[in-house]
Design a protein around this motif. Structure first.
Motif, PDB file in Angstrom:
ATOM      1  N   LEU A 105      43.726  50.609  42.923  1.00  0.00           N
ATOM      2  CA  LEU A 105      44.921  50.757  42.267  1.00  0.00           C
ATOM      3  C   LEU A 105      45.056  50.187  40.980  1.00  0.00           C
ATOM      4  O   LEU A 105      45.375  50.877  39.893  1.00  0.00           O
ATOM      5  N   MET A 106      44.755  49.030  40.655  1.00  0.00           N
ATOM      6  CA  MET A 106      44.799  48.164  39.456  1.00  0.00           C
ATOM      7  C   MET A 106      43.559  48.919  38.574  1.00  0.00           C
ATOM      8  O   MET A 106      43.798  49.293  37.517  1.00  0.00           O
ATOM      9  N   THR A 107      42.385  49.166  39.237  1.00  0.00           N
ATOM     10  CA  THR A 107      41.315  49.907  38.218  1.00  0.00           C
ATOM     11  C   THR A 107      41.760  51.214  37.655  1.00  0.00           C
ATOM     12  O   THR A 107      41.692  51.536  36.576  1.00  0.00           O
ATOM     13  N   LEU A 108      42.541  51.867  38.644  1.00  0.00           N
ATOM     14  CA  LEU A 108      43.112  53.273  38.233  1.00  0.00           C
ATOM     15  C   LEU A 108      44.164  53.124  37.140  1.00  0.00           C
ATOM     16  O   LEU A 108      44.036  53.735  36.212  1.00  0.00           O
ATOM     17  N   ALA A 109      45.045  52.117  37.363  1.00  0.00           N
ATOM     18  CA  ALA A 109      46.082  51.851  36.356  1.00  0.00           C
ATOM     19  C   ALA A 109      45.412  51.578  35.120  1.00  0.00           C
ATOM     20  O   ALA A 109      45.859  52.020  33.739  1.00  0.00           O
ATOM     21  N   VAL A 110      44.529  50.556  35.248  1.00  0.00           N
ATOM     22  CA  VAL A 110      44.067  50.067  33.771  1.00  0.00           C
ATOM     23  C   VAL A 110      43.269  50.918  33.196  1.00  0.00           C
ATOM     24  O   VAL A 110      43.427  51.318  32.007  1.00  0.00           O
ATOM     25  N   GLY A 111      42.498  51.762  33.876  1.00  0.00           N
ATOM     26  CA  GLY A 111      41.790  52.889  33.401  1.00  0.00           C
ATOM     27  C   GLY A 111      42.520  53.936  32.700  1.00  0.00           C
ATOM     28  O   GLY A 111      42.118  54.891  31.761  1.00  0.00           O
ATOM     29  N   LEU A 112      43.673  54.228  33.239  1.00  0.00           N
ATOM     30  CA  LEU A 112      44.510  55.380  32.611  1.00  0.00           C
ATOM     31  C   LEU A 112      45.423  54.822  31.556  1.00  0.00           C
ATOM     32  O   LEU A 112      46.399  55.349  31.020  1.00  0.00           O
ATOM     33  N   LEU A 142      37.866  45.103  33.635  1.00  0.00           N
ATOM     34  CA  LEU A 142      37.494  45.549  32.017  1.00  0.00           C
ATOM     35  C   LEU A 142      36.055  45.449  31.633  1.00  0.00           C
ATOM     36  O   LEU A 142      35.725  45.963  30.644  1.00  0.00           O
ATOM     37  N   SER A 143      35.277  45.130  32.574  1.00  0.00           N
ATOM     38  CA  SER A 143      33.899  45.188  32.558  1.00  0.00           C
ATOM     39  C   SER A 143      33.298  46.555  32.918  1.00  0.00           C
ATOM     40  O   SER A 143      32.817  47.412  32.200  1.00  0.00           O
ATOM     41  N   ALA A 144      34.024  46.985  34.096  1.00  0.00           N
ATOM     42  CA  ALA A 144      33.263  48.465  34.749  1.00  0.00           C
ATOM     43  C   ALA A 144      33.833  49.677  34.035  1.00  0.00           C
ATOM     44  O   ALA A 144      33.197  50.559  33.737  1.00  0.00           O
ATOM     45  N   VAL A 145      35.020  49.605  33.762  1.00  0.00           N
ATOM     46  CA  VAL A 145      35.825  50.699  32.952  1.00  0.00           C
ATOM     47  C   VAL A 145      34.777  51.246  31.976  1.00  0.00           C
ATOM     48  O   VAL A 145      34.569  52.271  31.829  1.00  0.00           O
ATOM     49  N   LYS A 186      39.174  37.203  38.363  1.00  0.00           N
ATOM     50  CA  LYS A 186      37.841  38.223  38.659  1.00  0.00           C
ATOM     51  C   LYS A 186      38.060  39.406  38.735  1.00  0.00           C
ATOM     52  O   LYS A 186      37.142  40.182  38.337  1.00  0.00           O
ATOM     53  N   ALA A 187      39.204  40.053  39.423  1.00  0.00           N
ATOM     54  CA  ALA A 187      39.474  41.344  39.434  1.00  0.00           C
ATOM     55  C   ALA A 187      39.809  41.934  37.842  1.00  0.00           C
ATOM     56  O   ALA A 187      39.121  42.799  37.783  1.00  0.00           O
ATOM     57  N   TRP A 188      40.200  41.096  37.098  1.00  0.00           N
ATOM     58  CA  TRP A 188      40.536  41.660  35.775  1.00  0.00           C
ATOM     59  C   TRP A 188      39.092  41.806  34.981  1.00  0.00           C
ATOM     60  O   TRP A 188      39.021  42.668  34.293  1.00  0.00           O
ATOM     61  N   THR A 189      38.295  40.708  35.287  1.00  0.00           N
ATOM     62  CA  THR A 189      36.670  40.514  34.554  1.00  0.00           C
ATOM     63  C   THR A 189      36.134  41.855  35.253  1.00  0.00           C
ATOM     64  O   THR A 189      35.501  42.731  34.443  1.00  0.00           O
ATOM     65  N   MET A 190      36.302  42.158  36.475  1.00  0.00           N
ATOM     66  CA  MET A 190      35.646  43.487  36.801  1.00  0.00           C
ATOM     67  C   MET A 190      36.117  44.711  36.350  1.00  0.00           C
ATOM     68  O   MET A 190      35.226  45.773  35.954  1.00  0.00           O
ATOM     69  N   PHE A 231      48.327  40.443  44.279  1.00  0.00           N
ATOM     70  CA  PHE A 231      47.500  39.242  43.570  1.00  0.00           C
ATOM     71  C   PHE A 231      46.542  39.788  42.831  1.00  0.00           C
ATOM     72  O   PHE A 231      46.025  39.143  41.759  1.00  0.00           O
ATOM     73  N   GLN A 232      46.079  40.927  42.878  1.00  0.00           N
ATOM     74  CA  GLN A 232      44.750  41.675  42.345  1.00  0.00           C
ATOM     75  C   GLN A 232      45.273  41.379  40.553  1.00  0.00           C
ATOM     76  O   GLN A 232      44.560  41.396  39.909  1.00  0.00           O
ATOM     77  N   TRP A 233      46.656  41.751  40.321  1.00  0.00           N
ATOM     78  CA  TRP A 233      47.082  41.873  38.842  1.00  0.00           C
ATOM     79  C   TRP A 233      47.025  40.437  38.404  1.00  0.00           C
ATOM     80  O   TRP A 233      47.264  40.366  37.346  1.00  0.00           O
TER      81      TRP A 233
END
Length: 195
Positions: A50-57, A123-126, A117-121, A111-113
């Motif tokens: 969900l964080m990945t999607l939100a950041v990507g959007l 911001l690297s992957a997208v 490490k979650a942010w690094t993943m 906690f993901q927010w």
């Protein structure tokens, strides 16, 4: 058509290496066992994609426009990580077992927010796996789906590692030391927020 193998390899390399989520899952597996750690694992499995999607959007753009929000999140994240480190350090053993509780679904998802490490993943992957001129939304959904599909198996593995530690270490005092070491690992990750 997007090549999914690099995303899978990236996800495995990141989700199978130590980080705050994995350290806390190990501690939870050792202290509470698999069944009581399931909400924690499911919270990561839902929260991270969900964080990945939100950041990507576009949430990342909000932080660029309003850097004070990013800074506030960083400090809140540091405080929360230290709180979680304390919980991990006191998550079992001789006197901590009676009062300790595993993370809930909501706590793990939120906690993901604040997880560096979650942010690094994300911001690297997208940017790495989306293409200029490609179907950005389809690529973002593919990245998110791979993250979602591999989260639970990875989380289960780390929880199982904690359960194995618990089986090997029957002495409550030694288990307490292990919990302190795992808690220190989570506390150490606070430094990553400021690098």
């Amino acid at each position: 058509m997007m090549d999914v193998l690099p995303i899978i390899l990236f996800t495995l390399a990141n989700s199978l290496t130590p980080g705050p989520n994995n350290i806390m899952l190990t501690a939870s597996g050792a202290a509470f066992g698999y069944r009581k750690t399931v909400p924690h694992m499911l919270g990561i499995t839902a929260g991270f994609p969900l964080m990945t999607l939100a950041v990507g959007l576009g949430l990342g753009e909000v932080f660029i426009r309003y850097p004070f929000l990013h800074e506030a999140l960083k400090w809140a994240g540091a405080a929360y990580l230290l709180y979680l480190a304390w919980r991990v350090a006191n998550s079992g053993g001789a006197d901590g077992a009676a009062t300790a509780k595993p993370l809930t679904f909501t706590e793990a998802a939120l906690f993901q927010w604040v997880n560096p490490k979650a942010w690094t993943m994300v911001l690297s992957a997208v940017p790495a796996f989306t293409t200029v001129g490609g179907d950005y939304h389809a690529e973002l959904l593919t990245i998110t789906a791979v993250f979602a599909a591999l989260c639970l198996p990875s989380a289960s593995l780390w929880c199982g590692f904690g359960m194995a530690i618990r089986r090997l270490i029957q002495d409550p005092a030694t288990l307490r030391i292990v919990n302190y070491v795992l808690g220190a690992g989570v506390a150490f990750s606070v430094i990553l927020l400021f690098i």
